[in-house]
Design an enzyme around this catalytic site. Sequence first.
Site, PDB file in Angstrom:
ATOM      1  N   ASP A  31       0.855  -1.169   0.000  1.00 56.32           N
ATOM      2  CA  ASP A  31       0.000   0.000   0.000  1.00 56.32           C
ATOM      3  C   ASP A  31       0.907   1.240   0.000  1.00 56.32           C
ATOM      4  OD1 ASP A  31      -2.371   1.681   0.561  1.00 56.32           O
ATOM      5  OD2 ASP A  31      -1.478   1.857   2.548  1.00 56.32           O
ATOM      6  N   ARG A  32       0.397   2.370  -0.499  1.00 54.95           N
ATOM      7  CA  ARG A  32       1.229   3.579  -0.549  1.00 54.95           C
ATOM      8  C   ARG A  32       1.108   4.418   0.720  1.00 54.95           C
ATOM      9  NH1 ARG A  32       0.274   8.701  -4.502  1.00 54.95           N
ATOM     10  NH2 ARG A  32      -0.681   9.501  -2.583  1.00 54.95           N
ATOM     11  N   ASP A  33      -0.057   5.047   0.909  1.00 57.11           N
ATOM     12  CA  ASP A  33      -0.228   6.032   1.980  1.00 57.11           C
ATOM     13  C   ASP A  33      -0.416   5.358   3.336  1.00 57.11           C
ATOM     14  OD1 ASP A  33      -0.171   8.173   0.097  1.00 57.11           O
ATOM     15  OD2 ASP A  33      -2.222   7.677  -0.449  1.00 57.11           O
ATOM     16  N   TYR A  42      -5.102  13.191   0.020  1.00 55.74           N
ATOM     17  CA  TYR A  42      -5.226  13.730  -1.338  1.00 55.74           C
ATOM     18  C   TYR A  42      -3.949  14.459  -1.785  1.00 55.74           C
ATOM     19  CZ  TYR A  42     -10.045  12.912   0.079  1.00 55.74           C
ATOM     20  OH  TYR A  42     -11.199  12.337   0.562  1.00 55.74           O
ATOM     21  N   ASN A  74      -5.386   3.141  -3.480  1.00 57.29           N
ATOM     22  CA  ASN A  74      -6.612   3.887  -3.772  1.00 57.29           C
ATOM     23  C   ASN A  74      -6.288   5.379  -3.799  1.00 57.29           C
ATOM     24  OD1 ASN A  74      -8.065   1.497  -3.616  1.00 57.29           O
ATOM     25  ND2 ASN A  74      -8.999   1.943  -1.636  1.00 57.29           N
ATOM     26  N   GLN A  75      -6.753   6.073  -4.819  1.00 57.19           N
ATOM     27  CA  GLN A  75      -6.594   7.521  -4.900  1.00 57.19           C
ATOM     28  C   GLN A  75      -7.940   8.162  -5.245  1.00 57.19           C
ATOM     29  OE1 GLN A  75      -3.858   9.312  -4.019  1.00 57.19           O
ATOM     30  NE2 GLN A  75      -3.013   7.338  -3.361  1.00 57.19           N
ATOM     31  N   CYS A 108      -6.169   2.930  -8.123  1.00 53.92           N
ATOM     32  CA  CYS A 108      -7.610   3.088  -8.351  1.00 53.92           C
ATOM     33  C   CYS A 108      -7.957   4.572  -8.251  1.00 53.92           C
ATOM     34  CB  CYS A 108      -8.408   2.294  -7.327  1.00 53.92           C
ATOM     35  SG  CYS A 108     -10.195   2.620  -7.431  1.00 53.92           S
ATOM     36  N   CYS A 118     -11.799  -2.300  -8.611  1.00 54.37           N
ATOM     37  CA  CYS A 118     -10.404  -2.166  -8.204  1.00 54.37           C
ATOM     38  C   CYS A 118     -10.199  -1.453  -6.872  1.00 54.37           C
ATOM     39  CB  CYS A 118      -9.590  -1.466  -9.298  1.00 54.37           C
ATOM     40  SG  CYS A 118     -10.254   0.088  -9.917  1.00 54.37           S
ATOM     41  N   ARG A 119     -11.174  -0.717  -6.399  1.00 55.80           N
ATOM     42  CA  ARG A 119     -10.976   0.031  -5.160  1.00 55.80           C
ATOM     43  C   ARG A 119     -10.903  -0.930  -3.981  1.00 55.80           C
ATOM     44  NH1 ARG A 119     -11.808   4.936  -2.427  1.00 55.80           N
ATOM     45  NH2 ARG A 119     -12.869   4.686  -0.440  1.00 55.80           N
ATOM     46  N   ASP A 145      -1.659  -0.957   5.899  1.00 58.65           N
ATOM     47  CA  ASP A 145      -1.855  -0.453   7.260  1.00 58.65           C
ATOM     48  C   ASP A 145      -3.304  -0.498   7.739  1.00 58.65           C
ATOM     49  OD1 ASP A 145      -2.424   1.659   5.377  1.00 58.65           O
ATOM     50  OD2 ASP A 145      -2.461   3.052   7.062  1.00 58.65           O
TER      51      ASP A 145
END
Length: 209
Positions: A31-33, A42, A74-75, A108, A118-119, A145
């Site tokens: 995962d990124r964030d 955002y 997810n974005q 996403c 995809c989310r 996380d």
Amino acid sequence: MTGVLAPWLFGSPTPVAGGVGTGVPEAVLFDRDGTLVADVPYNGDPGRVEPMPSAREAVAAVRERGVPVGVVSNQPGVARGLLTYRQVDAVRRRVEDLLGPFDIWAVCPHGPDDGCPCRKPAPGLVLAACDRLGVRARRAVVIGDIGADLAAARGAGARGVLVPTPVTRRAEIAAADRVADDLLGAVRLVLGPGTGADRPDVATAGGRR
């Protein structure tokens, strides 16, 4: 996955060879964030990208074992008009400046009401990343996380490891099959002995807690 509800994919379209060794995953997807980098809601500003503790070492340890690394993120800010494709890509490039190149990014850009496959917690990002890499989802690992990351892994047939942060709910921790104190600990859990993460000074925790 095709059409407007498909994820955005960044990275080489050439399938990557899987991991080596018995029990070693064919891919590790982060995962990124809140996992690789600090969670800035955002965020479209590369200057605000800050790696999470031990992120550099953890990703490097996976690469050292010859295992492909990817990001599944997810974005929803895109769907809400707060982010553009160019901003998402700029942040992606900054993450790679700091942590090195990833073999695949699956992003996403949809909102929670769009009904996309995809989310996260849907499995679409994990499946898309594995398909692009040419690896089996059931031999992949997702590190994140929150519970949605692990649910996406589970839905794709992959394994999941939770690295809790202050935003992780107690119920998500209790429901996780594998929990680590930090990213190095998570990598040690999935790669086992003989990795750059297999050091006695690295504090990790496995299993439910």
